[in-house]
Write a protein that holds these residues in place. Sequence first.
Motif, short mmCIF file in Angstrom:
data_model
loop_
_atom_site.label_atom_id
_atom_site.label_comp_id
_atom_site.label_asym_id
_atom_site.label_seq_id
_atom_site.Cartn_x
_atom_site.Cartn_y
_atom_site.Cartn_z
N ASP A 199 -2.47 6.06 -6.82
CA ASP A 199 -4.66 5.28 -6.09
C ASP A 199 -4.81 5.99 -5.29
O ASP A 199 -4.03 6.27 -4.21
N LYS A 228 0.70 -1.10 -0.23
CA LYS A 228 -0.45 -0.09 -0.12
C LYS A 228 1.02 1.24 -0.10
O LYS A 228 0.18 2.42 0.23
N SER A 234 -7.59 4.63 -3.47
CA SER A 234 -8.84 4.08 -2.90
C SER A 234 -8.77 4.48 -0.81
O SER A 234 -7.32 4.91 0.00
N THR A 235 -9.89 4.28 -0.08
CA THR A 235 -9.51 4.87 1.14
C THR A 235 -9.40 3.67 2.12
O THR A 235 -9.49 3.16 2.99
N ASN A 256 -0.69 4.20 -2.71
CA ASN A 256 -1.55 4.33 -2.42
C ASN A 256 -1.11 5.04 -1.27
O ASN A 256 -2.06 6.54 -1.05
N SER A 282 -0.12 8.12 -3.51
CA SER A 282 -0.67 8.99 -4.27
C SER A 282 -1.37 10.00 -3.11
O SER A 282 -1.73 11.20 -3.38
N TRP A 283 -2.03 9.46 -1.79
CA TRP A 283 -2.92 10.57 -1.19
C TRP A 283 -1.66 11.72 -1.05
O TRP A 283 -2.23 12.56 -0.76
#
Length: 493
Positions: A202, A74, A204-205, A77, A80-81
């Motif tokens: 990515d 992750k 997604s949360t 992910n 990205s955030w």
Amino acid sequence: MSVVARQSFKYSIIGYLGFLIGMVSAVFIFPSNLDYYGKLRYILPAAQMYMTVVVFGLSFSNVYFFGRLKEVNKQQNFLSWSLLLVTINFVFFTAIFFAVFYFFPSLKENSKLWSLRKVIVPLILVLSLSSVFNKYISNFKRIVVPNIFENLFPKIANLLAFGLFVFVDVESISFVVFFAIFLLSFFGYIFYTNKLEKIQLDFSTDYLKQNHFWKEVFSYSFYGFLGNLGSVLALNISSYMISEYLSFEENGVYATILSIVQLISIPAMGLYNISAPIIRKHIAEKTIKDLDIYYKKTSLSLFFLGLVLFSCIAVGYPYLTEFMPKAGKSLLEAQPLIWVIGFALLFELATGFNGHIISMSKYYRFNIYVMLFLAVLTTVLNFYFIHKTSLGILGISISYAISLTAFNLAKIAFNYYKFKVSPFTIEMLYSIILSTLAISVAIILPDFSHHFINLVYKPALVLVIFFFGNHFMKIYPLEKYLNKDFFKSILKF
């Protein structure tokens, strides 16, 4: 040779190349207009200070949580955030920035920040996004290429912008080129990150929500933000305040001397970055004795090399100013800054990565508090020396030295109390004795009539004394590194 030593060495080479560019520029180019050089050295520190607010500690979280994120794949992910949140933060920051000056127009009159907003504000965004990539790349124990963007590119930006201003005499064009260099480095970060690990955006949360992981991230990022704010303020507030309250020219003098003295800290920057994952591993596995051994070895390495470099600078600086026809007198008069700042940086080198031990442990909040204390103390002392004394930039350097020394003393005491680790060894005392001898001999020996000869032979004499002194006193194992295998290994990227 280990990846740590190899990457640190290469990092240092890039650092010295950057120093060489900066030194040549400082001797032959920037003295022709210290006022404009001081302006350039105001823009970047100002952008870096406000960048801290925009990043909000997310760059450090990409290091702290990387191990856990990597286990569940992750890390992309989270990256990205981080980039998205930094961009959102920048939008809010920009709105507040212009709102303040809109509702309080009187602030515009004497504000150098407002007059240079067209280059500083966009630079904040580029630096913020770049800092996230910079820290993310460090997880792969790769710091050489990012150092090119972080260390060489700003030197090139200063040089090109200054050259355009002097020869074309169009400030706006020079600022566009200055910004373009940092934008280019940002794209370089993206390319190199993608080379190490293909970037897959990515948003997604799921994982962020799992066990309220986002709360843990917010908590660490917040304290990381406070700590980084203190650090950035402490490092940049002097240039900011000199420009605002004294002059761009004096900031140019201060910046020139600071860049010369900071030569002694170049190896430290590489070692600190590459050591962060190692420190984190020792603390996680509770191998504190191994951490203490590593702490002492690296601190001695940094302090010994720093002493060698500082000794060469101390005996060669007066002759170096002779090659600065327009600013040589001002820089020679500011020679006491070399000693004041130099002693403070040497003590910091002797304390090693004390702050990294704290920031990578569950006690990271302490590092935040002392960072803020450092920033407040530096700011208060700067105000005092600027408004209550006539010391000028010498007072600023004294303020810097007092604050930095107090800061490192607090961290040393904390690490010894909590972890029973200490950076100090008897070899450091031997190094100080050897340095004192080398500097004294070089100063006592007579000068030649040609300044270039003095500039070469006195630092060279210092190196000879250090080499033979180290050989007989067995302070630092140079033979361990200066061999055929060492030079072969540094060619491997």
